[in-house]
Enzyme design. Structure first.
Site, mmCIF file in Angstrom:
data_model
loop_
_atom_site.group_PDB
_atom_site.id
_atom_site.type_symbol
_atom_site.label_atom_id
_atom_site.label_comp_id
_atom_site.label_asym_id
_atom_site.label_seq_id
_atom_site.Cartn_x
_atom_site.Cartn_y
_atom_site.Cartn_z
ATOM 1 N N VAL A 36 1.031 -1.256 0.074
ATOM 2 C CA VAL A 36 -0.036 0.049 -0.136
ATOM 3 C C VAL A 36 0.855 1.376 0.050
ATOM 4 O O VAL A 36 0.687 2.121 -0.552
ATOM 5 C CB VAL A 36 -1.040 -0.038 1.171
ATOM 6 C CG1 VAL A 36 -1.721 1.371 1.396
ATOM 7 C CG2 VAL A 36 -2.092 -1.053 1.043
ATOM 8 N N GLU A 37 1.967 1.190 0.857
ATOM 9 C CA GLU A 37 2.756 2.365 1.095
ATOM 10 C C GLU A 37 3.680 2.700 -0.175
ATOM 11 O O GLU A 37 3.983 3.897 -0.757
ATOM 12 C CB GLU A 37 3.611 2.272 2.241
ATOM 13 C CG GLU A 37 2.930 2.300 3.680
ATOM 14 C CD GLU A 37 2.156 3.652 3.721
ATOM 15 O OE1 GLU A 37 2.513 4.767 3.301
ATOM 16 O OE2 GLU A 37 1.034 3.702 4.355
ATOM 17 N N SER A 38 4.228 1.732 -0.765
ATOM 18 C CA SER A 38 5.270 2.045 -1.826
ATOM 19 C C SER A 38 5.216 1.093 -3.065
ATOM 20 O O SER A 38 6.031 0.856 -3.896
ATOM 21 C CB SER A 38 6.698 1.782 -1.135
ATOM 22 O OG SER A 38 6.898 0.251 -0.723
ATOM 23 N N TYR A 140 -2.587 0.080 11.181
ATOM 24 C CA TYR A 140 -2.466 0.908 10.000
ATOM 25 C C TYR A 140 -2.979 2.254 10.272
ATOM 26 O O TYR A 140 -2.649 3.333 9.908
ATOM 27 C CB TYR A 140 -3.000 0.220 8.834
ATOM 28 C CG TYR A 140 -2.771 1.042 7.501
ATOM 29 C CD1 TYR A 140 -1.530 1.103 7.074
ATOM 30 C CD2 TYR A 140 -3.657 1.890 6.962
ATOM 31 C CE1 TYR A 140 -1.147 1.695 5.951
ATOM 32 C CE2 TYR A 140 -3.355 2.517 5.908
ATOM 33 C CZ TYR A 140 -2.140 2.410 5.540
ATOM 34 O OH TYR A 140 -1.673 3.245 4.229
#
Length: 299
Positions: A36-38, A140
């Site tokens: 999700v982040e990267s 999260y």
């Protein structure tokens, strides 16, 4: 389309598996968060902040977690170089050392270990506030809103899940309209946002071969289970009498590496059943991998 090469993805999976095995934080949660982040890009950089690496650590968050946990994972030189000022901010006196510490965010192993330790710290704090076990979605929320914001969000949601989230977090809502508001402009409730965050993590993990959890959020502590179970592998692997503690971490990394193997002929993504078969090693392949390690150790 920006695609992560198979070899790079293998390294990332191995790093996340090792971090999971060492800290007890669930592999699928860490995998989903990284996706999700990267998008599993170890060198990812945000355009609007200092966020860098698999888990998009901003500078202050990174310095703080390395100060707290770096020495536990062979980064004592970095931990010892970080100081905290009277204003609470972290700093490093030597500019070259500071650059070297911040560059560790782009190292999959260091980034995964610190993300897992950060999650473990947040887990303990949230469980104390909530009076229940924390889920991956809870963690999260701590990543998204900060620990204090997550405590407020989650305790309020337990009391009134239909409460407007934007009214409670106006600054976060202004910066993240697509999360706090529906397409028509209607404010989303705390419960709705929590469900969307859970689904987002679930999709992230499944997109890269993890076994997401769609009903109730990711569990975050599976220390009772063998390390090889952390990434959805369903086979049983018996550790020999001479197995050492590090062998489970190695085996988790080996299984993670096997998980990114792809067929060189044809598009397996067109056949979900075939892709799932390729993504998850068989019990026989796991036993073979462990047998090879045992034979090497006996040589």
């Amino acid at each position: 389309m920006n695609v992560v090469p198979v070899e790079a993805r293998s390294n990332v999976h191995s790093a996340i598996a090792t971090a999971s095995a060492r800290t007890g934080i669930d592999f699928n949660y860490l995998l989903g968060q990284a996706q999700v982040e990267s998008g599993l890009h170890a060198n990812a950089r945000a355009a609007t902040s200092s966020a860098t690496g698999l888990y998009q650590f901003v500078e202050q968050s990174w310095l703080g977690v390395v100060k707290a946990h770096g020495a536990e994972h062979g980064m004592g030189w970095a931990s010892d170089s970080i100081r905290q000022g009277s204003n609470g901010r972290y700093y490093v006196a030597d500019p070259a050392t500071r650059r070297a510490i911040l560059q560790l965010r782009s190292d999959p192993q260091a980034s995964s270990l610190m993300a897992a330790e950060h999650a473990a710290d947040n887990k303990a704090s949230l469980e104390g506030a909530l009076g229940r076990s924390a889920t991956g979605t809870d963690l999260y929320m701590a990543h998204f809103l900060g620990l204090g914001g997550a405590r407020q969000f989650l305790t309020s949601m337990q009391a009134n899940p239909d409460r407007s989230a934007a009214a409670m977090f106006p600054a976060a809502a202004r910066a993240n309209r697509s999360i706090f508001f529906a397409p028509g402009g209607q404010p989303r409730s705390l419960g709705e946002i929590y469900e969307r965050m859970s689904a987002k993590l679930d999709r992230g993990a499944k997109a890269v071969g993890g076994s997401g959890v769609e009903d109730g959020g990711f569990p975050v502590n599976r220390m009772q289970q063998p390390a090889v179970m952390l990434n959805g592998f369903g086979g049983d692997v018996t550790m020999g009498n001479e197995a050492q503690g590090g062998d489970e971490a190695w085996l988790a990394s080996t299984i993670a590496n096997l998980n990114v193997v792809r067929s060189r002929g044809g598009d397996v993504t067109a056949n979900p059943a075939q892709m799932a078969s390729l993504y998850r090693p068989t019990p026989e392949s796991a036993r073979l991998a462990y047998s090879i390690l045992a034979n090497l150790g006996a040589a």
